[in-house]
Write an enzyme that holds these catalytic residues in place. Structure first.
Site, PDB file in Angstrom:
ATOM      1  N   ASP A 199       6.611  36.841  55.428  1.00 21.65           N
ATOM      2  CA  ASP A 199       7.917  36.774  56.089  1.00 21.65           C
ATOM      3  C   ASP A 199       7.705  37.175  57.546  1.00 21.65           C
ATOM      4  O   ASP A 199       6.580  37.496  57.954  1.00 21.65           O
ATOM      5  CB  ASP A 199       8.912  37.738  55.411  1.00 21.65           C
ATOM      6  CG  ASP A 199      10.347  37.219  55.434  1.00 21.65           C
ATOM      7  OD1 ASP A 199      10.849  36.933  56.543  1.00 21.65           O
ATOM      8  OD2 ASP A 199      10.957  37.092  54.362  1.00 21.65           O
TER       9      ASP A 199
ATOM     10  N   ASP B 192       4.843  33.351  60.502  1.00 20.49           N
ATOM     11  CA  ASP B 192       5.768  32.344  61.023  1.00 20.49           C
ATOM     12  C   ASP B 192       5.392  31.036  60.348  1.00 20.49           C
ATOM     13  O   ASP B 192       4.348  30.449  60.635  1.00 20.49           O
ATOM     14  CB  ASP B 192       5.629  32.239  62.544  1.00 20.49           C
ATOM     15  CG  ASP B 192       6.431  31.090  63.146  1.00 20.49           C
ATOM     16  OD1 ASP B 192       7.130  30.375  62.389  1.00 20.49           O
ATOM     17  OD2 ASP B 192       6.348  30.893  64.370  1.00 20.49           O
ATOM     18  N   VAL B 193       6.232  30.577  59.424  1.00 18.33           N
ATOM     19  CA  VAL B 193       5.872  29.413  58.609  1.00 18.33           C
ATOM     20  C   VAL B 193       5.847  28.115  59.413  1.00 18.33           C
ATOM     21  O   VAL B 193       5.352  27.093  58.917  1.00 18.33           O
ATOM     22  CB  VAL B 193       6.806  29.258  57.399  1.00 18.33           C
ATOM     23  CG1 VAL B 193       6.575  30.370  56.391  1.00 18.33           C
ATOM     24  CG2 VAL B 193       8.272  29.187  57.829  1.00 18.33           C
TER      25      VAL B 193
ATOM     26  N   ASN C  29       9.537  28.934  50.189  1.00 18.66           N
ATOM     27  CA  ASN C  29      10.899  29.428  50.042  1.00 18.66           C
ATOM     28  C   ASN C  29      11.591  29.752  51.356  1.00 18.66           C
ATOM     29  O   ASN C  29      12.819  29.697  51.434  1.00 18.66           O
ATOM     30  CB  ASN C  29      10.870  30.676  49.149  1.00 18.66           C
ATOM     31  CG  ASN C  29      12.162  31.450  49.206  1.00 18.66           C
ATOM     32  OD1 ASN C  29      13.183  31.023  48.674  1.00 18.66           O
ATOM     33  ND2 ASN C  29      12.140  32.601  49.880  1.00 18.66           N
TER      34      ASN C  29
ATOM     35  N   TYR D  33      21.255  21.602  57.894  1.00 19.91           N
ATOM     36  CA  TYR D  33      20.758  22.145  56.629  1.00 19.91           C
ATOM     37  C   TYR D  33      20.678  21.043  55.579  1.00 19.91           C
ATOM     38  O   TYR D  33      19.675  20.929  54.856  1.00 19.91           O
ATOM     39  CB  TYR D  33      21.686  23.265  56.183  1.00 19.91           C
ATOM     40  CG  TYR D  33      21.196  24.072  55.003  1.00 19.91           C
ATOM     41  CD1 TYR D  33      20.210  25.045  55.164  1.00 19.91           C
ATOM     42  CD2 TYR D  33      21.742  23.886  53.739  1.00 19.91           C
ATOM     43  CE1 TYR D  33      19.777  25.796  54.081  1.00 19.91           C
ATOM     44  CE2 TYR D  33      21.309  24.640  52.653  1.00 19.91           C
ATOM     45  CZ  TYR D  33      20.327  25.592  52.834  1.00 19.91           C
ATOM     46  OH  TYR D  33      19.895  26.347  51.766  1.00 19.91           O
TER      47      TYR D  33
ATOM     48  N   LYS E 236      17.122  19.984  53.772  1.00 19.84           N
ATOM     49  CA  LYS E 236      16.929  20.151  52.335  1.00 19.84           C
ATOM     50  C   LYS E 236      16.794  18.813  51.617  1.00 19.84           C
ATOM     51  O   LYS E 236      16.092  18.701  50.600  1.00 19.84           O
ATOM     52  CB  LYS E 236      18.070  20.977  51.745  1.00 19.84           C
ATOM     53  CG  LYS E 236      18.083  22.426  52.233  1.00 19.84           C
ATOM     54  CD  LYS E 236      16.800  23.168  51.892  1.00 19.84           C
ATOM     55  CE  LYS E 236      16.878  24.643  52.201  1.00 19.84           C
ATOM     56  NZ  LYS E 236      15.635  25.367  51.804  1.00 19.84           N
TER      57      LYS E 236
ATOM     58  N   THR F  48      22.963  35.688  48.333  1.00 18.96           N
ATOM     59  CA  THR F  48      21.861  36.213  49.123  1.00 18.96           C
ATOM     60  C   THR F  48      22.377  36.559  50.520  1.00 18.96           C
ATOM     61  O   THR F  48      23.485  36.167  50.896  1.00 18.96           O
ATOM     62  CB  THR F  48      20.754  35.165  49.259  1.00 18.96           C
ATOM     63  OG1 THR F  48      21.302  34.018  49.951  1.00 18.96           O
ATOM     64  CG2 THR F  48      20.222  34.736  47.897  1.00 18.96           C
TER      65      THR F  48
END
Length: 256
Positions: A37, A63-64, A90, A157, A161, A192
């Site tokens: 993360d 950092d993805v 994720n 978003y 997705k 969440t």
């Protein structure tokens, strides 16, 4: 107990929300968990609590969206544990805006984290899994019900997705012969920090929660562990004949 015993699992966005639930559950079920993360304090706390409870876990800052950092993290995991059996892509963010209100910068940021990073993580997982003996593994990409149906105030978003959904199928077909499985998970609104942020944007989090209860036929928003158990199934050998599939966990949201 032991549904992923002996497996090494890399979980991005593991410091909070869905990723935290997955990290704790996978460790409980026997995996060595590497959670990553950018929320260092939270991530280190989760890893430390897993270890204190008798599990195996470590935390890496990642950092993805960085191609080079993906290689660094996976190389570090291989150096320490010898292999990677599970990768859960994720990490994600949300941007609360319609198409008219979405700036190009916001569009690019959402898609870089939610879509491009899934590509990077899947590609890197395939590289590692094809090079280990025995070959094979499970890649689980977290999409959303917003990857299946439109939401008027989640334009970027939705796009990100939806991309994860079809990209996952392409990757699954490409590596099936190598024994690598690639599946997507499509959570409904799950309580969440990210969904709570959407509630705060309405000005009344409690009323937002009540609205979520009303739109899910099962009468409540999801709990992170509801999603974590589905991901655990796809990551485990129980799902050895599942690839390119879409696991929808949404309290009935998309059934109507």
């Amino acid at each position: 107990m032991g549904r992923v015993e002996g497996k090494v699992a890399l979980i991005t966005g593991g410091a909070r929300g869905l990723g935290e639930a997955m990290s704790r559950l996978f460790a409980k079920e026997g995996a060595t968990v590497v959670l990553t993360d950018v929320l260092d304090s939270d991530g280190e706390t989760v890893a430390a609590e897993i270890v204190a409870a008798g599990g195996r876990a470590s935390y890496h800052n990642q950092d993805v969206t960085s191609e080079s950092r993906w290689r660094e993290v996976t190389d570090a995991v291989i150096a320490e544990h010898g292999r990677i059996d599970i990768v859960v892509n994720n990490a994600g963010i949300v941007h609360d805006a319609t198409v008219e209100d979405t700036t190009l910068d916001a569009w690019r940021r959402v898609n870089s984290i939610n879509s491009e990073a899934v590509f990077l993580g899947t590609r890197e997982a395939i590289r590692v899994m094809k090079g280990q003996d025995p070959t094979g593994g499970s890649i689980v990409n977290i999409s959303s019900v917003a990857g299946l149906v439109g939401v008027n105030n989640l334009a970027a978003y939705n796009a990100s997705k939806g991309a994860v959904r079809l990209f996952t199928k392409s990757a699954a077909l490409h590596v099936a012969k190598d024994g690598i499985r690639v599946n997507s998970v499509h959570p409904g609104y799950t309580w969440t920090p990210m969904v709570q942020f959407l509630g705060d944007n309405t000005g009344n989090r409690d009323a937002f929660y009540d609205a979520l209860c009303a739109i899910h036929p099962l009468g409540r928003p999801g709990d992170p562990m509801d999603i974590a158990y589905g991901v655990l199934y796809l990551a485990s050998d129980e799902a050895s004949w599942s690839t390119g599939s879409e696991l929808v966990i949404d309290g009935g949201y998309t059934a109507g």
